[in-house]
Design a protein around this motif. Structure first.
Motif, PDB file in Angstrom:
ATOM      1  N   LEU A 189       0.834  -1.199   0.000  1.00 51.98           N
ATOM      2  CA  LEU A 189       0.000   0.000   0.000  1.00 51.98           C
ATOM      3  C   LEU A 189       0.867   1.247   0.000  1.00 51.98           C
ATOM      4  O   LEU A 189       1.913   1.290   0.646  1.00 51.98           O
ATOM      5  CB  LEU A 189      -0.911   0.035   1.235  1.00 51.98           C
ATOM      6  N   VAL A 190       0.419   2.259  -0.719  1.00 56.51           N
ATOM      7  CA  VAL A 190       1.062   3.565  -0.692  1.00 56.51           C
ATOM      8  C   VAL A 190       0.364   4.373   0.402  1.00 56.51           C
ATOM      9  O   VAL A 190      -0.851   4.590   0.341  1.00 56.51           O
ATOM     10  CB  VAL A 190       0.938   4.287  -2.052  1.00 56.51           C
ATOM     11  N   TRP A 191       1.128   4.767   1.415  1.00 55.27           N
ATOM     12  CA  TRP A 191       0.590   5.521   2.553  1.00 55.27           C
ATOM     13  C   TRP A 191       0.918   6.995   2.383  1.00 55.27           C
ATOM     14  O   TRP A 191       2.075   7.364   2.191  1.00 55.27           O
ATOM     15  CB  TRP A 191       1.198   5.019   3.862  1.00 55.27           C
ATOM     16  N   MET A 192      -0.109   7.832   2.451  1.00 55.31           N
ATOM     17  CA  MET A 192       0.061   9.281   2.469  1.00 55.31           C
ATOM     18  C   MET A 192      -0.419   9.741   3.847  1.00 55.31           C
ATOM     19  O   MET A 192      -1.580   9.532   4.204  1.00 55.31           O
ATOM     20  CB  MET A 192      -0.747   9.935   1.356  1.00 55.31           C
ATOM     21  N   GLU A 193       0.505  10.348   4.634  1.00 49.73           N
ATOM     22  CA  GLU A 193       0.213  10.644   6.034  1.00 49.73           C
ATOM     23  C   GLU A 193       0.321  12.140   6.330  1.00 49.73           C
ATOM     24  O   GLU A 193       0.779  12.918   5.496  1.00 49.73           O
ATOM     25  CB  GLU A 193       1.171   9.852   6.927  1.00 49.73           C
ATOM     26  N   ASP A 194      -0.113  12.495   7.531  1.00 50.97           N
ATOM     27  CA  ASP A 194      -0.087  13.896   7.988  1.00 50.97           C
ATOM     28  C   ASP A 194      -0.836  14.805   7.024  1.00 50.97           C
ATOM     29  O   ASP A 194      -0.397  15.923   6.731  1.00 50.97           O
ATOM     30  CB  ASP A 194       1.356  14.392   8.188  1.00 50.97           C
ATOM     31  N   ILE A 195      -1.963  14.365   6.546  1.00 46.42           N
ATOM     32  CA  ILE A 195      -2.754  15.141   5.587  1.00 46.42           C
ATOM     33  C   ILE A 195      -3.421  16.330   6.276  1.00 46.42           C
ATOM     34  O   ILE A 195      -3.418  17.440   5.758  1.00 46.42           O
ATOM     35  CB  ILE A 195      -3.788  14.240   4.880  1.00 46.42           C
ATOM     36  N   ASN A 196      -4.011  16.101   7.431  1.00 44.83           N
ATOM     37  CA  ASN A 196      -4.638  17.156   8.239  1.00 44.83           C
ATOM     38  C   ASN A 196      -5.618  18.025   7.454  1.00 44.83           C
ATOM     39  O   ASN A 196      -5.486  19.230   7.361  1.00 44.83           O
ATOM     40  CB  ASN A 196      -3.577  18.023   8.915  1.00 44.83           C
ATOM     41  N   SER A 197      -6.618  17.366   6.915  1.00 45.31           N
ATOM     42  CA  SER A 197      -7.684  18.053   6.189  1.00 45.31           C
ATOM     43  C   SER A 197      -8.986  17.837   6.968  1.00 45.31           C
ATOM     44  O   SER A 197      -9.353  16.696   7.263  1.00 45.31           O
ATOM     45  CB  SER A 197      -7.789  17.480   4.779  1.00 45.31           C
ATOM     46  N   LEU A 198      -9.676  18.936   7.328  1.00 41.50           N
ATOM     47  CA  LEU A 198     -10.874  18.854   8.164  1.00 41.50           C
ATOM     48  C   LEU A 198     -12.154  18.758   7.346  1.00 41.50           C
ATOM     49  O   LEU A 198     -12.308  19.429   6.329  1.00 41.50           O
ATOM     50  CB  LEU A 198     -10.968  20.076   9.078  1.00 41.50           C
ATOM     51  N   PHE A 199     -13.081  17.940   7.870  1.00 34.35           N
ATOM     52  CA  PHE A 199     -14.401  17.778   7.279  1.00 34.35           C
ATOM     53  C   PHE A 199     -15.436  17.906   8.395  1.00 34.35           C
ATOM     54  O   PHE A 199     -15.373  17.169   9.366  1.00 34.35           O
ATOM     55  CB  PHE A 199     -14.549  16.402   6.619  1.00 34.35           C
ATOM     56  N   PRO A 200     -16.409  18.806   8.249  1.00 35.79           N
ATOM     57  CA  PRO A 200     -17.443  18.914   9.281  1.00 35.79           C
ATOM     58  C   PRO A 200     -18.435  17.750   9.242  1.00 35.79           C
ATOM     59  O   PRO A 200     -19.065  17.426  10.239  1.00 35.79           O
ATOM     60  CB  PRO A 200     -18.144  20.240   8.959  1.00 35.79           C
ATOM     61  N   HIS A 201     -18.577  17.118   8.090  1.00 40.10           N
ATOM     62  CA  HIS A 201     -19.456  15.962   7.910  1.00 40.10           C
ATOM     63  C   HIS A 201     -19.014  15.231   6.638  1.00 40.10           C
ATOM     64  O   HIS A 201     -18.160  15.715   5.898  1.00 40.10           O
ATOM     65  CB  HIS A 201     -20.925  16.384   7.809  1.00 40.10           C
ATOM     66  N   PHE A 202     -19.587  14.071   6.419  1.00 36.87           N
ATOM     67  CA  PHE A 202     -19.331  13.301   5.201  1.00 36.87           C
ATOM     68  C   PHE A 202     -20.606  13.280   4.364  1.00 36.87           C
ATOM     69  O   PHE A 202     -21.705  13.168   4.894  1.00 36.87           O
ATOM     70  CB  PHE A 202     -18.959  11.854   5.527  1.00 36.87           C
ATOM     71  N   SER A 203     -20.458  13.330   3.050  1.00 30.39           N
ATOM     72  CA  SER A 203     -21.569  13.126   2.128  1.00 30.39           C
ATOM     73  C   SER A 203     -21.108  12.121   1.088  1.00 30.39           C
ATOM     74  O   SER A 203     -20.129  12.373   0.385  1.00 30.39           O
ATOM     75  CB  SER A 203     -21.972  14.440   1.446  1.00 30.39           C
ATOM     76  N   TRP A 204     -21.797  11.000   1.044  1.00 28.97           N
ATOM     77  CA  TRP A 204     -21.409   9.938   0.126  1.00 28.97           C
ATOM     78  C   TRP A 204     -22.605   9.504  -0.712  1.00 28.97           C
ATOM     79  O   TRP A 204     -23.742   9.532  -0.258  1.00 28.97           O
ATOM     80  CB  TRP A 204     -20.937   8.700   0.891  1.00 28.97           C
ATOM     81  N   ILE A 205     -22.320   9.091  -1.939  1.00 23.98           N
ATOM     82  CA  ILE A 205     -23.249   8.301  -2.726  1.00 23.98           C
ATOM     83  C   ILE A 205     -22.607   6.926  -2.751  1.00 23.98           C
ATOM     84  O   ILE A 205     -21.515   6.746  -3.281  1.00 23.98           O
ATOM     85  CB  ILE A 205     -23.456   8.871  -4.139  1.00 23.98           C
ATOM     86  N   THR A 206     -23.262   5.980  -2.124  1.00 24.69           N
ATOM     87  CA  THR A 206     -22.633   4.687  -1.871  1.00 24.69           C
ATOM     88  C   THR A 206     -22.647   3.785  -3.098  1.00 24.69           C
ATOM     89  O   THR A 206     -23.398   3.989  -4.044  1.00 24.69           O
ATOM     90  CB  THR A 206     -23.336   3.948  -0.714  1.00 24.69           C
ATOM     91  N   SER A 207     -21.788   2.796  -3.028  1.00 23.18           N
ATOM     92  CA  SER A 207     -21.753   1.732  -4.024  1.00 23.18           C
ATOM     93  C   SER A 207     -21.765   0.428  -3.244  1.00 23.18           C
ATOM     94  O   SER A 207     -20.919   0.218  -2.382  1.00 23.18           O
ATOM     95  CB  SER A 207     -20.480   1.814  -4.861  1.00 23.18           C
ATOM     96  N   ASN A 208     -22.728  -0.438  -3.544  1.00 25.88           N
ATOM     97  CA  ASN A 208     -22.762  -1.699  -2.803  1.00 25.88           C
ATOM     98  C   ASN A 208     -21.724  -2.691  -3.323  1.00 25.88           C
ATOM     99  O   ASN A 208     -21.628  -3.800  -2.840  1.00 25.88           O
ATOM    100  CB  ASN A 208     -24.166  -2.315  -2.771  1.00 25.88           C
ATOM    101  N   ARG A 209     -20.926  -2.251  -4.279  1.00 23.37           N
ATOM    102  CA  ARG A 209     -19.812  -3.082  -4.745  1.00 23.37           C
ATOM    103  C   ARG A 209     -18.475  -2.516  -4.275  1.00 23.37           C
ATOM    104  O   ARG A 209     -17.600  -3.267  -3.868  1.00 23.37           O
ATOM    105  CB  ARG A 209     -19.829  -3.170  -6.270  1.00 23.37           C
ATOM    106  N   TYR A 210     -18.306  -1.195  -4.312  1.00 23.83           N
ATOM    107  CA  TYR A 210     -16.998  -0.610  -4.049  1.00 23.83           C
ATOM    108  C   TYR A 210     -16.835  -0.019  -2.645  1.00 23.83           C
ATOM    109  O   TYR A 210     -15.732   0.099  -2.148  1.00 23.83           O
ATOM    110  CB  TYR A 210     -16.685   0.472  -5.094  1.00 23.83           C
ATOM    111  N   MET A 211     -17.919   0.393  -2.017  1.00 22.45           N
ATOM    112  CA  MET A 211     -17.835   0.919  -0.661  1.00 22.45           C
ATOM    113  C   MET A 211     -18.028  -0.237   0.290  1.00 22.45           C
ATOM    114  O   MET A 211     -18.994  -0.976   0.182  1.00 22.45           O
ATOM    115  CB  MET A 211     -18.918   1.974  -0.440  1.00 22.45           C
ATOM    116  N   LYS A 212     -17.117  -0.368   1.233  1.00 23.74           N
ATOM    117  CA  LYS A 212     -17.163  -1.547   2.100  1.00 23.74           C
ATOM    118  C   LYS A 212     -17.453  -1.157   3.536  1.00 23.74           C
ATOM    119  O   LYS A 212     -18.545  -0.740   3.853  1.00 23.74           O
ATOM    120  CB  LYS A 212     -15.882  -2.332   1.940  1.00 23.74           C
TER     121      LYS A 212
END
Length: 167
Positions: free
Chosen positions: A109-132
């Motif tokens: 796996l390629v790890w990208m760390e110390d991103i520190n990006s803030l999100f007040p909430h999540f909004s997703w359109i799900t996929s029953n195949r790709y979102m686990k």
């Protein structure tokens, strides 16, 4: 005179009981909850306790290259989501390879760390195949594949007040 004093005492006791009920039942904070809300069905599909410092993990499969994609968040003191790291199975379409953050390769796996990006909430359109899975502190609490494909989901932290309104 004695009857009036009895009524006054009863009224004072009832008023005190009502004040205690309102305080404990409505006003005092009872906790913070992470909720997943289905915006189309207008219903909560998950509600679990959460607190600052909790670690969240979202597991998806990249839709074009079909490699694993993991996102790691920490709940901040002001109840937002801080994106700490992303781990992906390679570089491909949609992978933020241009970020200036520490990057390493571990266990394929390629790890990208110390991103520190803030999100007040999540909004997703799900996929029953790709979102686990979605985990809190290493424990899976939700499997997105249980939802209909293309569900419009909002993830947020709410604070409930009083024992009458706990999630």
């Amino acid at each position: 005179m004695r009857v009036k004093r009895g009524h006054a005492l009863l009224a004072a006791v009832l008023l005190a009981a009502l004040a205690a009920f309102v305080y404990w039942g409505v006003l005092i904070p009872s906790g913070t909850w992470f909720q997943l809300y289905d915006r189309d069905q207008e219903q909560v599909v998950l509600s679990v306790p959460i607190q600052p410092g909790d670690q969240l993990q979202l597991e998806i499969e990249h839709s074009a290259e079909h490699f694993p994609w993991l996102e790691f968040y920490t709940v901040t003191d002001d109840l937002q989501f801080n994106l700490d790291a992303i781990a992906v199975g390679g570089y491909g379409a949609g992978v933020p390879a241009e970020m200036s953050v520490p990057t390493r390769i571990e266990d394929g796996l390629v790890w990208m760390e110390d991103i520190n990006s803030l999100f007040p909430h999540f909004s997703w359109i799900t996929s029953n195949r790709y979102m686990k899975g979605f985990s809190i502190n290493g424990v899976e609490v939700f499997d997105f594949r249980s939802l209909p494909d293309a569900s419009r989901i909002r993830g947020e932290i709410i604070t409930t007040r009083g024992y009458l309104f706990r999630g």
